[in-house]
Design an enzyme around this catalytic site. Structure first.
Site, PDB file in Angstrom:
ATOM      1  N   ASP A 185       0.850  -1.187   0.000  1.00 42.12           N
ATOM      2  CA  ASP A 185       0.000   0.000   0.000  1.00 42.12           C
ATOM      3  C   ASP A 185       0.885   1.236   0.000  1.00 42.12           C
ATOM      4  OD1 ASP A 185      -2.385   1.490   0.065  1.00 42.12           O
ATOM      5  OD2 ASP A 185      -2.179   1.767   2.224  1.00 42.12           O
ATOM      6  N   GLU A 269      -1.924  -1.096  -5.737  1.00 44.53           N
ATOM      7  CA  GLU A 269      -3.121  -0.436  -6.235  1.00 44.53           C
ATOM      8  C   GLU A 269      -2.785   0.216  -7.571  1.00 44.53           C
ATOM      9  OE1 GLU A 269      -6.236   1.464  -3.194  1.00 44.53           O
ATOM     10  OE2 GLU A 269      -4.160   1.933  -2.799  1.00 44.53           O
ATOM     11  N   CYS A 322     -12.493  -4.021   6.250  1.00 41.03           N
ATOM     12  CA  CYS A 322     -11.815  -4.657   7.378  1.00 41.03           C
ATOM     13  C   CYS A 322     -11.203  -5.961   6.875  1.00 41.03           C
ATOM     14  CB  CYS A 322     -12.809  -4.953   8.502  1.00 41.03           C
ATOM     15  SG  CYS A 322     -12.113  -5.994   9.809  1.00 41.03           S
ATOM     16  N   CYS A 325     -12.961  -9.224   8.993  1.00 42.95           N
ATOM     17  CA  CYS A 325     -14.334  -9.694   8.806  1.00 42.95           C
ATOM     18  C   CYS A 325     -14.937  -9.286   7.454  1.00 42.95           C
ATOM     19  CB  CYS A 325     -15.230  -9.181   9.939  1.00 42.95           C
ATOM     20  SG  CYS A 325     -15.556  -7.414   9.836  1.00 42.95           S
ATOM     21  N   CYS A 341     -12.597  -1.719  13.875  1.00 40.91           N
ATOM     22  CA  CYS A 341     -13.807  -2.361  13.371  1.00 40.91           C
ATOM     23  C   CYS A 341     -14.620  -2.922  14.541  1.00 40.91           C
ATOM     24  CB  CYS A 341     -13.414  -3.487  12.414  1.00 40.91           C
ATOM     25  SG  CYS A 341     -14.829  -4.346  11.720  1.00 40.91           S
ATOM     26  N   CYS A 343     -15.869  -5.652  14.830  1.00 43.07           N
ATOM     27  CA  CYS A 343     -15.541  -7.064  15.044  1.00 43.07           C
ATOM     28  C   CYS A 343     -14.372  -7.242  16.011  1.00 43.07           C
ATOM     29  CB  CYS A 343     -15.238  -7.764  13.719  1.00 43.07           C
ATOM     30  SG  CYS A 343     -13.594  -7.418  13.072  1.00 43.07           S
ATOM     31  N   ASP A 350      -2.733   1.547   7.185  1.00 41.71           N
ATOM     32  CA  ASP A 350      -2.039   1.162   5.956  1.00 41.71           C
ATOM     33  C   ASP A 350      -1.792  -0.345   5.895  1.00 41.71           C
ATOM     34  OD1 ASP A 350      -1.959   3.795   5.036  1.00 41.71           O
ATOM     35  OD2 ASP A 350      -0.103   4.210   6.129  1.00 41.71           O
TER      36      ASP A 350
HETATM   37 ZN    ZN Z   1     -13.989  -6.311  11.122  1.00 44.28          ZN
END
Ligand code: ZN
Length: 367
Positions: A185, A269, A322, A325, A341, A343, A350
């Site tokens: 990244d 990317e 994320c 998840c 997140c 989760c 990054d």
């Molecule tokens: Zn998550």
């Protein structure tokens, strides 16, 4: 596939004079030909077809230098000019200036006119020049052209462009289920973040040189312009710039080599670096374009081993997703450096993106 080898060369005083003359003639011819093209365009709106031969009569000194170098001037100019016709908003190609532009010219291999023999290089008109060949050119490489340049520090380099056989088809038929993939990244600070630990990525390697650079710069500003001291200081400053450039290049080569040796695939990317630095007014971290160069080096180093650089779609939500998840956030501010997140996942922003890029690449390859 092309491969370039850059060696330092040590011309004699006599050769230096001829090199300076060749740089000058190329610049002169470029400007003359461009001027004629601009005049023609103003009059008729068409592209003028002119060649170096048309100028040799009026300017006989052009005959004293390597004619292949002049032929390449025409090619370069035509390429720049065609770009202008494709995109008139970009404006006419610019005239070359002795001070703004690099001193360089390119000559081609024709019937053995260029030769490499031990620690020397033979170029048209110049005969043999001493060369520090710090690495071997593999047997399978076929020399195509040489670009000679003079750095502002006064050092000379020859960049030998060779054609090497393509090993692209080695990738065909490979399965990527358990391929070693590295997600990369782009990061404004420190250039890049990787999905896995790759060892030190040390951007501070030229901090020390940068301090010295600032010091030399201040010293120059105190010199009387045009004086002997001024000229000496200017050369010192140029050496300093060159050292930083070399350190950066060395670092990028080593890092890309390490990754190309260790992984089957690198995933990045698909971003347009030029557009990015233009529209976002980033500081020098983007302007020096280290990341763009790094990606280029990585791509050809992988390719030479029959490996791949995979570009992930720029609309893939690498930052907002994320990696644990798969939930995608609606919004993620640039200031949020830690990805959090519901989760329970909590990691560097990054790093999260780099892992997503890796997994997206795996999905693309297996599809
Ligand atoms: Zn998550």
């Amino acid at each position: 596939m092309n491969q370039a080898f850059r060696f330092r060369i040590y011309p004699t005083k006599e050769q230096e004079l001829l090199l300076a003359k060749t740089f000058g003639c190329c610049r002169f011819l470029y400007n003359q030909m461009l001027n004629a093209k601009i005049e023609e365009y103003k009059k008729t709106g068409k592209m003028l077809r002119n060649t170096p031969a048309m100028y040799k009569k009026e300017y006989p000194f052009l005959k004293e230098v390597d004619s292949l170098a002049l032929a390449n001037v025409q090619l370069h100019l035509e390429r720049a000019y065609r770009n202008f016709f494709g995109n008139p908003a970009a404006g006419f190609p610019k005239f070359k200036s002795k001070h703004r532009n690099k001193n360089s010219y390119t000559t081609n291999m024709v019937n053995g006119n260029i030769q490499v023999d031990g620690q020397r290089l033979k170029l048209p008109k110049l005969k043999w020049i001493r060369m520090k060949k710090h690495r071997e050119i593999p047997e399978y490489c076929c020399l195509k052209s040489v670009t000679v340049s003079r750095e502002p520090s006064g050092k000379y380099y020859a960049s030998l462009l060779c054609e090497a056989p393509d090993c692209e088809n080695q990738t065909a038929g490979k399965t990527y289920g358990d391929a070693r993939i590295l997600g990369i990244d782009y990061a404004m600070h420190g250039m890049a973040v990787f999905s896995e630990e790759t060892g030190e990525i040390n951007a501070g390697y030229y901090r020390k040189s940068e301090k010295k650079l600032a010091w030399e710069q201040r010293k120059l500003s105190r010199c009387v312009k045009g004086s002997q001291n001024y000229l000496r200081q200017r050369r010192r400053l140029a050496l300093c710039h060159e050292k930083i450039r070399n350190q950066r290049r060395d670092f990028l080569h080593k890092l890309s080599r390490k990754i190309a040796d260790r992984y089957d695939v690198a995933a990045v990317e698909d971003i347009n670096m030029k557009a990015m630095s233009r529209c976002m007014h980033f500081g020098k971290s983007v302007l020096d374009n280290s990341y763009g160069k790094f990606r280029e080096m990585l791509e050809y180093k992988l390719r030479r081993q029959g490996k791949r650089l995979v570009k992930v779609d720029r609309f893939f939500p690498s930052s907002k997703k994320c990696c644990k998840c798969g939930a995608v956030k609606k919004e993620l501010k640039l200031s949020e450096r830690i990805y959090i997140c519901p989760c329970g996942n909590r990691m560097d922003r990054d790093l999260n993106a780099a892992i997503n890029i890796r997994e997206e690449a795996r999905r693309m390859l297996c599809a």
